[in-house]
Design a protein around this motif. Structure first.
Motif, PDB file in Angstrom:
ATOM      1  N   LYS A 297      16.270  27.052  18.252  1.00  0.00           N
ATOM      2  CA  LYS A 297      16.367  28.412  17.717  1.00  0.00           C
ATOM      3  C   LYS A 297      17.236  29.262  18.642  1.00  0.00           C
ATOM      4  O   LYS A 297      17.210  29.079  19.860  1.00  0.00           O
ATOM      5  N   PRO A 298      17.992  30.235  18.090  1.00  0.00           N
ATOM      6  CA  PRO A 298      18.784  31.144  18.932  1.00  0.00           C
ATOM      7  C   PRO A 298      17.881  32.158  19.620  1.00  0.00           C
ATOM      8  O   PRO A 298      16.765  32.437  19.169  1.00  0.00           O
ATOM      9  N   LEU A 299      18.370  32.734  20.698  1.00  0.00           N
ATOM     10  CA  LEU A 299      17.631  33.776  21.404  1.00  0.00           C
ATOM     11  C   LEU A 299      17.425  35.013  20.532  1.00  0.00           C
ATOM     12  O   LEU A 299      16.401  35.691  20.635  1.00  0.00           O
ATOM     13  N   LEU A 300      18.395  35.336  19.674  1.00  0.00           N
ATOM     14  CA  LEU A 300      18.319  36.553  18.867  1.00  0.00           C
ATOM     15  C   LEU A 300      17.085  36.550  17.976  1.00  0.00           C
ATOM     16  O   LEU A 300      16.811  35.577  17.268  1.00  0.00           O
ATOM     17  N   LYS A 301      16.361  37.664  18.000  1.00  0.00           N
ATOM     18  CA  LYS A 301      15.171  37.831  17.154  1.00  0.00           C
ATOM     19  C   LYS A 301      15.208  39.218  16.517  1.00  0.00           C
ATOM     20  O   LYS A 301      15.815  40.151  17.052  1.00  0.00           O
ATOM     21  N   ASN A 302      14.534  39.321  15.382  1.00  0.00           N
ATOM     22  CA  ASN A 302      14.329  40.655  14.825  1.00  0.00           C
ATOM     23  C   ASN A 302      13.115  41.289  15.497  1.00  0.00           C
ATOM     24  O   ASN A 302      12.484  40.679  16.365  1.00  0.00           O
ATOM     25  N   GLN A 303      12.782  42.503  15.105  1.00  0.00           N
ATOM     26  CA  GLN A 303      11.728  43.218  15.814  1.00  0.00           C
ATOM     27  C   GLN A 303      10.328  42.708  15.489  1.00  0.00           C
ATOM     28  O   GLN A 303       9.356  43.138  16.101  1.00  0.00           O
ATOM     29  N   LYS A 304      10.254  41.763  14.545  1.00  0.00           N
ATOM     30  CA  LYS A 304       8.987  41.081  14.271  1.00  0.00           C
ATOM     31  C   LYS A 304       8.851  39.805  15.098  1.00  0.00           C
ATOM     32  O   LYS A 304       7.857  39.089  14.980  1.00  0.00           O
ATOM     33  N   GLY A 305       9.876  39.535  15.917  1.00  0.00           N
ATOM     34  CA  GLY A 305       9.835  38.349  16.765  1.00  0.00           C
ATOM     35  C   GLY A 305      10.317  37.082  16.106  1.00  0.00           C
ATOM     36  O   GLY A 305      10.185  35.993  16.670  1.00  0.00           O
ATOM     37  N   VAL A 306      10.901  37.184  14.907  1.00  0.00           N
ATOM     38  CA  VAL A 306      11.425  36.013  14.193  1.00  0.00           C
ATOM     39  C   VAL A 306      12.870  35.784  14.608  1.00  0.00           C
ATOM     40  O   VAL A 306      13.685  36.715  14.587  1.00  0.00           O
ATOM     41  N   ASN A 307      13.195  34.548  14.972  1.00  0.00           N
ATOM     42  CA  ASN A 307      14.565  34.217  15.360  1.00  0.00           C
ATOM     43  C   ASN A 307      15.486  34.324  14.154  1.00  0.00           C
ATOM     44  O   ASN A 307      15.168  33.813  13.074  1.00  0.00           O
ATOM     45  N   VAL A 308      16.616  34.975  14.333  1.00  0.00           N
ATOM     46  CA  VAL A 308      17.557  35.202  13.231  1.00  0.00           C
ATOM     47  C   VAL A 308      18.990  34.994  13.707  1.00  0.00           C
ATOM     48  O   VAL A 308      19.265  34.935  14.913  1.00  0.00           O
ATOM     49  N   THR A 309      19.892  34.893  12.739  1.00  0.00           N
ATOM     50  CA  THR A 309      21.324  34.773  13.006  1.00  0.00           C
ATOM     51  C   THR A 309      22.064  35.664  12.013  1.00  0.00           C
ATOM     52  O   THR A 309      21.669  35.719  10.838  1.00  0.00           O
ATOM     53  N   PRO A 310      23.107  36.394  12.423  1.00  0.00           N
ATOM     54  CA  PRO A 310      23.857  37.233  11.479  1.00  0.00           C
ATOM     55  C   PRO A 310      24.325  36.442  10.268  1.00  0.00           C
ATOM     56  O   PRO A 310      24.709  35.271  10.380  1.00  0.00           O
ATOM     57  N   CYS A 311      24.321  37.087   9.116  1.00  0.00           N
ATOM     58  CA  CYS A 311      24.532  36.395   7.838  1.00  0.00           C
ATOM     59  C   CYS A 311      26.002  36.365   7.426  1.00  0.00           C
ATOM     60  O   CYS A 311      26.392  36.914   6.396  1.00  0.00           O
ATOM     61  N   PHE A 312      26.804  35.704   8.250  1.00  0.00           N
ATOM     62  CA  PHE A 312      28.217  35.489   7.939  1.00  0.00           C
ATOM     63  C   PHE A 312      28.753  34.456   8.922  1.00  0.00           C
ATOM     64  O   PHE A 312      28.107  34.155   9.925  1.00  0.00           O
ATOM     65  N   PRO A 313      29.933  33.878   8.651  1.00  0.00           N
ATOM     66  CA  PRO A 313      30.446  32.793   9.482  1.00  0.00           C
ATOM     67  C   PRO A 313      30.616  33.160  10.960  1.00  0.00           C
ATOM     68  O   PRO A 313      30.752  34.336  11.323  1.00  0.00           O
ATOM     69  N   ALA A 314      30.650  32.130  11.802  1.00  0.00           N
ATOM     70  CA  ALA A 314      30.682  32.317  13.251  1.00  0.00           C
ATOM     71  C   ALA A 314      32.065  32.700  13.771  1.00  0.00           C
ATOM     72  O   ALA A 314      32.195  33.636  14.564  1.00  0.00           O
ATOM     73  N   TRP A 315      33.063  31.968  13.370  1.00  0.00           N
ATOM     74  CA  TRP A 315      34.406  32.142  13.949  1.00  0.00           C
ATOM     75  C   TRP A 315      35.172  33.192  13.165  1.00  0.00           C
ATOM     76  O   TRP A 315      35.233  33.126  11.952  1.00  0.00           O
ATOM     77  N   ALA A 316      35.768  34.178  13.856  1.00  0.00           N
ATOM     78  CA  ALA A 316      35.634  34.507  15.273  1.00  0.00           C
ATOM     79  C   ALA A 316      34.541  35.570  15.428  1.00  0.00           C
ATOM     80  O   ALA A 316      34.025  36.098  14.433  1.00  0.00           O
ATOM     81  N   SER A 317      34.210  35.900  16.660  1.00  0.00           N
ATOM     82  CA  SER A 317      33.129  36.834  16.927  1.00  0.00           C
ATOM     83  C   SER A 317      33.548  38.283  16.669  1.00  0.00           C
ATOM     84  O   SER A 317      34.543  38.762  17.217  1.00  0.00           O
ATOM     85  N   GLY A 318      32.763  38.971  15.844  1.00  0.00           N
ATOM     86  CA  GLY A 318      33.031  40.378  15.603  1.00  0.00           C
ATOM     87  C   GLY A 318      32.820  41.232  16.843  1.00  0.00           C
ATOM     88  O   GLY A 318      33.617  42.124  17.144  1.00  0.00           O
ATOM     89  N   HIS A 319      31.723  40.962  17.587  1.00  0.00           N
ATOM     90  CA  HIS A 319      31.481  41.700  18.823  1.00  0.00           C
ATOM     91  C   HIS A 319      32.655  41.549  19.789  1.00  0.00           C
ATOM     92  O   HIS A 319      33.104  42.519  20.402  1.00  0.00           O
ATOM     93  N   ALA A 320      33.139  40.308  19.937  1.00  0.00           N
ATOM     94  CA  ALA A 320      34.245  40.057  20.857  1.00  0.00           C
ATOM     95  C   ALA A 320      35.500  40.790  20.415  1.00  0.00           C
ATOM     96  O   ALA A 320      36.230  41.370  21.242  1.00  0.00           O
TER      97      ALA A 320
END
Length: 404
Positions: A297-320
């Motif tokens: 599981k990824p480190l990212l979690k929602n505020q309920k403690g459930v591990n989640v991943t952003p709902c769109f493709p990985a490449w390339a990173s929007g944050h980056a």
């Protein structure tokens, strides 16, 4: 958000430029669309602030008035001590012209394209990331992929969203060739090791320091209720501009440049995610469905403690891409990368609320790799995002709001 900020701050900049033309006799950098040397015999009380404030209010009213009129009215009263609906001659002479030209420029820009994503379950291709042990009803089917056609939105400065489209991993051409490559396998192992929430039987070691984990959460801003990446970077711009002592005209230009770059970065990175040959799956899909570790599981979690991943493709990173576009503008604006500053976050899960950086580029790199440490990106997503964002910044800075 990035589009709205660009519309807001570019319109404010043109309004401030109009004020400069009327009462200071000149502008020192070109307008984004047009600066109006409006009519006026004597400068009115607080005229510069009124020109800016009323332009800002009316742009935001056009964008968000359907649901946020009361909020906007309250903020205007708080800031200016008057009613935004009161008659002001500046609306007639300059403000309405600034608002109209911006709304006209963005009308029909493709931002209302609501077509949904039609994906596949071919290995390597992006797919929903809701699993029985990490349920995410917001990402349970392909059609929930976020803004799949945003890469086709008309940019604010770029010639198109694909202008600086990077090569990797698209250079492999097909998912089959990509997944067979040694480079891809190394990327998956790096994401698996650095981004895991916790050790599992098949991933016994998490290769992430406490500092990296803090950075992962500091930059997150994934959840509703946070100010998301564009908001965090605009707040950072405000903090830096305040410390540097910029005047109103300088501020207007800086915020417009940053916002235009962020908006075009958002368009450019959506082009990469959705409109290239490779719509790359997220690390959680690569690791689980690639047969490496069904419990990962990824480190990212929602505020309920459930591990989640952003709902769109990985490449390339929007944050980056956002981070590098922001840093690229700041470097060029101040003609210096090595400026020390503090940044803040409103991410509720971040263990720290302020971090110190010695340069704009180091902050952008930290932002980019935070996504690998959060378990939602591969390293090449970060690297290609950094390159893409800086190219966007370079183009924006050399083609828009240029020094006269």
């Amino acid at each position: 958000m990035a589009r709205s900020a660009a519309m807001l701050n570019a319109a404010i900049y043109d309004a401030e430029s109009s004020y400069q033309l009327r009462w200071k006799g000149k502008i020192t950098s070109e307008a984004y669309i047009h600066a109006e040397k409006y009519a006026g015999i004597l400068e009115g009380p607080d005229e510069e602030e009124r020109v800016i404030g009323r332009t800002a209010y009316n742009i935001l009213l056009k964008l968000y008035g359907k649901n946020q009129t009361q909020f906007l009215d309250a903020k205007f009263r708080e800031r200016f001590g008057t009613e935004p609906t009161e008659f002001d001659i500046l609306d007639v002479t300059v403000v309405n012209k600034m608002v109209t030209q911006m709304m006209d420029a963005r009308n029909g820009d493709g931002s209302d394209d609501d077509r949904v994503y039609a994906g596949t379950f071919e290995p390597g291709a992006w797919r929903p990331t809701s699993y029985p042990d990490m349920p995410d009803p917001s990402c349970a089917q392909h059609s929930q992929a976020v803004t799949p056609y945003w890469g086709l939105v008309k940019p604010f400065a770029l010639t198109s969203g694909s202008q600086f489209r990077p090569d990797t991993p698209g250079l492999y051409g097909t998912y089959e060739k990509l997944l067979a490559s040694d480079a891809y396998k190394a990327q998956v192992e790096a994401a698996r090791s650095a981004g895991a929430d916790k050790p599992t039987a098949k991933t016994p070691v998490v290769n992430r320091t406490a500092t990296q984990e803090a950075a992962a959460w500091f930059w997150a801003n994934d959840l509703d209720g946070t100010y998301k990446p564009p908001g965090q970077l605009l707040q950072a711009t405000r903090d830096i501009a305040t410390v540097r002592g910029l005047n109103t005209y300088q501020n207007a230009r800086l915020f417009a440049l940053v916002s235009i770059a962020l908006a075009d970065a958002g368009i450019a990175v959506r082009d990469v995610k959705y409109l290239t040959a490779i719509d790359l799956w997220r690390p959680v899909s690569a690791i689980r469905e690639g047969g490496l570790d069904p419990e990962w599981k990824p480190l990212l979690k929602n505020q309920k403690g459930v591990n989640v991943t952003p709902c769109f493709p990985a490449w390339a990173s929007g944050h980056a891409t956002f981070g590098a576009a922001w840093a690229g503008i700041l470097q060029r604006y101040f003609d210096n990368d090595a400026i020390a500053f503090d940044l803040t976050t409103d991410e509720p899960q971040s263990p720290v609320k302020k971090r110190h950086f010695e340069s704009f580029s180091s902050a952008a790199r930290d932002d980019a790799y935070s996504r690998v440490w959060l378990g939602v990106h591969f390293p090449w997503d970060a690297e290609d995002g950094i390159k893409l964002g800086d190219q966007v910044a370079g183009y924006v800075f050399t083609t828009k709001l240029r020094r006269l």
